[in-house]
Design a protein around this motif. Structure first.
Motif: not given
Length: 111
Positions: A15, A19, A30, A34, A85, A88
């Motif tokens: 990610h 990002c 996220l 992470q 997501q 992205e």
């Protein structure tokens, strides 16, 4: 972090490279998860303080310091991760069908 596929995704660092937050100082759920997953692998305790500080970004109807339904926060976090997501991958407009949205990592892991 106890969902193995999610933990593996977060630990992979994938990610971080994808990002799309507007600036390096912007907050991303996220990215924060992470970071927590990576910290959990290095030490015995971690603190979700940064997530609690940003709970209004995740779920505007929740407030830090108040007893709220943890299920609401859980669902809001799943929706936020899916939204990140989808953004992205071109946004919800690029993926209007529910079937397509189910192909995100969150859709695969949590159904």
């Amino acid at each position: 972090m106890h969902t193995q596929p999610l933990a593996a995704f977060l630990l992979s660092g994938d990610h971080e490279y994808a990002c799309s937050k507007p600036s390096p100082s912007a907050w991303c759920l996220l990215c924060e998860l992470q970071s927590l997953a990576q910290q959990a692998g290095k030490c015995s305790t971690t603190s979700p303080r940064s997530i609690v500080r940003h709970v209004r970004k995740i779920a505007p109807h929740l407030s830090p310091g108040r007893q709220e339904d943890s299920h609401d926060l859980y669902l809001a976090m799943l929706e936020a991760m899916e939204a990140i997501q989808l953004h992205e991958a071109g946004g919800k407009a690029a993926h209007p069908h529910t079937r397509t949205r189910e192909t995100t990592l969150m859709g695969h892991i949590f159904g």
